[in-house]
Write an enzyme that holds these catalytic residues in place. Structure first.
Site, PDB file in Angstrom:
ATOM      1  N   GLY A  49       0.772  -1.228   0.000  1.00 23.12           N
ATOM      2  CA  GLY A  49       0.000   0.000   0.000  1.00 23.12           C
ATOM      3  C   GLY A  49       0.806   1.282   0.000  1.00 23.12           C
ATOM      4  O   GLY A  49       1.841   1.405  -0.664  1.00 23.12           O
ATOM      5  N   ILE A  50       0.338   2.257   0.768  1.00 23.82           N
ATOM      6  CA  ILE A  50       0.976   3.569   0.840  1.00 23.82           C
ATOM      7  C   ILE A  50       2.427   3.456   1.285  1.00 23.82           C
ATOM      8  O   ILE A  50       3.319   4.106   0.738  1.00 23.82           O
ATOM      9  CB  ILE A  50       0.196   4.493   1.799  1.00 23.82           C
ATOM     10  CG1 ILE A  50      -1.144   4.891   1.184  1.00 23.82           C
ATOM     11  CG2 ILE A  50       0.995   5.739   2.125  1.00 23.82           C
ATOM     12  CD1 ILE A  50      -2.010   5.737   2.091  1.00 23.82           C
ATOM     13  N   GLY A  51       2.667   2.639   2.309  1.00 20.91           N
ATOM     14  CA  GLY A  51       4.017   2.510   2.837  1.00 20.91           C
ATOM     15  C   GLY A  51       5.007   2.011   1.799  1.00 20.91           C
ATOM     16  O   GLY A  51       6.130   2.522   1.693  1.00 20.91           O
ATOM     17  N   SER A 174      -6.078  10.620   9.747  1.00 23.79           N
ATOM     18  CA  SER A 174      -7.236  10.383   8.900  1.00 23.79           C
ATOM     19  C   SER A 174      -8.277  11.467   9.133  1.00 23.79           C
ATOM     20  O   SER A 174      -8.382  12.036  10.227  1.00 23.79           O
ATOM     21  CB  SER A 174      -7.852   9.016   9.196  1.00 23.79           C
ATOM     22  OG  SER A 174      -9.095   8.863   8.526  1.00 23.79           O
ATOM     23  N   TYR A 200     -11.719   3.105  15.720  1.00 29.10           N
ATOM     24  CA  TYR A 200     -10.793   3.610  14.700  1.00 29.10           C
ATOM     25  C   TYR A 200     -10.689   5.125  14.766  1.00 29.10           C
ATOM     26  O   TYR A 200      -9.589   5.691  14.746  1.00 29.10           O
ATOM     27  CB  TYR A 200     -11.253   3.170  13.309  1.00 29.10           C
ATOM     28  CG  TYR A 200     -10.401   3.719  12.184  1.00 29.10           C
ATOM     29  CD1 TYR A 200      -9.103   3.248  11.981  1.00 29.10           C
ATOM     30  CD2 TYR A 200     -10.879   4.709  11.333  1.00 29.10           C
ATOM     31  CE1 TYR A 200      -8.311   3.750  10.969  1.00 29.10           C
ATOM     32  CE2 TYR A 200     -10.096   5.221  10.305  1.00 29.10           C
ATOM     33  CZ  TYR A 200      -8.810   4.739  10.137  1.00 29.10           C
ATOM     34  OH  TYR A 200      -8.019   5.244   9.127  1.00 29.10           O
TER      35      TYR A 200
END
Length: 355
Positions: A49-51, A174, A200
């Site tokens: 993903g993003i990482g 987020s 979350y």
């Protein structure tokens, strides 16, 4: 052959416009050409993903990349792929389980012993709306991984970051923080019915509060810390959200999601921007919505709650006796005051939560 020229041209134009529109709608790309030669970057959750895309881009810029991941097989595979793709041999996989305080301490100790410097720390890893569960140390999984794990890791690496200053810390937050509330009486959902969405959102609010409190404590050290909402990104993180599980969502909403939801490569751009851009040099304690600095929701601006979260987190991860950063004078004066009750959260809803 000429009869195909017009259709092909029209298709190419439409496709090109669609790509440009998608990039515009999702925030665009980091345009900085800055290199990272001689600098070390630590990225958590970098095997996917993003990482992973963040690691790939920063490796292209010549950085020494330390990928901290729970699944070492996937991490080694990702590191090998990035080394081959970027021709940068200095991309390394390292064991890190953010659901284990023991693993975090072992990872941090390896970094302190083997790395001469840490110029950028990207707290990227996270879990999102997962089923109820506890970490190895008995913390709520989302609060433990998303906040406490990175809280401990960052504190353990602060000396190395200060030695390497000017250096940067980037916390993946987020937009979901806007509906988060810090329930200090039951952070780990032991008294009330578990709500995976609210758990979350609480962890993401904690990310922003931690960022702001840490920035105050790092004043004058040359280390900056900022939080970022990367946008809504198509990664494995959203596997528990149940999006596109109905016929309506797959047939009617899919075109809109295709336009608005980013690929991991685009989702990595805000992290890359905060890691390398000259524009944010010296900026600290800020919250970015993609690559635009914005004011976070009111509950994320409450200094007393941020201080209380720091103190509670320090106790939970065992930093009280370990000489962590001394608070500035105004923070000490606030600490002497009675703790305030938790702020009431804004009543809002997030249609599609980002990372």
């Amino acid at each position: 052959m000429n009869k195909y020229i017009l259709p092909v041209s029209v298709f190419g134009t439409v496709f090109g416009v669609a790509v440009l529109l998608k990039e515009h709608m999702t925030g665009g790309r980091c345009t900085s050409k800055a290199t990272l030669t001689g600098k070390t970057v630590v990225i958590t959750g970098a095997n996917t993903g993003i990482g992973k895309e963040t690691a790939r881009d920063l490796a292209k810029r010549g950085g020494r990349i330390i990928m901290g991941c729970r699944d070492m097989e996937k991490c080694e595979t990702a590191a090998k792929e990035i080394r081959g793709n970027t021709l940068n041999p200095h991309v390394y996989a390292c064991q890190l389980d953010l659901a284990s305080m023991k693993s975090i301490r072992e990872f941090a100790e390896k970094i302190k012993q083997k790395e001469q410097r840490v110029d950028v720390l990207i707290n990227n890893a996270g879990v999102m709306r997962c089923p109820e569960g506890k970490t190895e140390d008995g913390f709520d999984m989302q609060f433990g991984v998303n906040h406490l794990g990175h809280f401990l890791l960052t504190n353990l690496l602060l000396d190395k970051l200060k030695e390497s200053a000017p250096s940067r810390v980037i916390n993946l937050a987020s937009l979901a923080h806007i509906v988060g509330k810090m329930d200090f009486e039951d952070l780990h959902w032991e008294k009330k019915k578990f709500d995976t969405k609210q758990a979350y959102c609480q962890s993401k609010l904690a990310n922003v509060l931690f960022t702001r409190e840490l920035a105050k404590r790092l004043q004058g050290t040359g280390v900056t810390v900022n939080a970022v909402h990367p946008g809504v990104v198509a990664t494995e993180l959203g596997r528990h959200t149940n999006l596109h599980q109905s016929r309506f969502s797959t047939t009617v909403l899919s075109p809109f999601f295709t336009l608005l939801v980013k690929s991991p490569e685009l989702g990595a751009q805000p992290s890359i921007y905060l890691a390398v851009s000259e524009e944010v040099e010296g900026v600290t304690g800020a919250y970015y919505d993609v690559m635009t600095e914005k004011e976070p929701w009111p509950q994320a601006l409450d200094e007393d709650v941020a201080l209380r979260l720091w103190e509670v987190s320090s106790r939970l991860v065992g930093l009280e006796e370990e000489g962590q950063l001394k608070p500035p004078t105004e923070v000490q004066s606030r600490a002497a005051q009675p703790a305030l009750t938790q702020p009431s959260g804004q009543s809002a809803d997030v249609g599609a939560e980002g990372l």
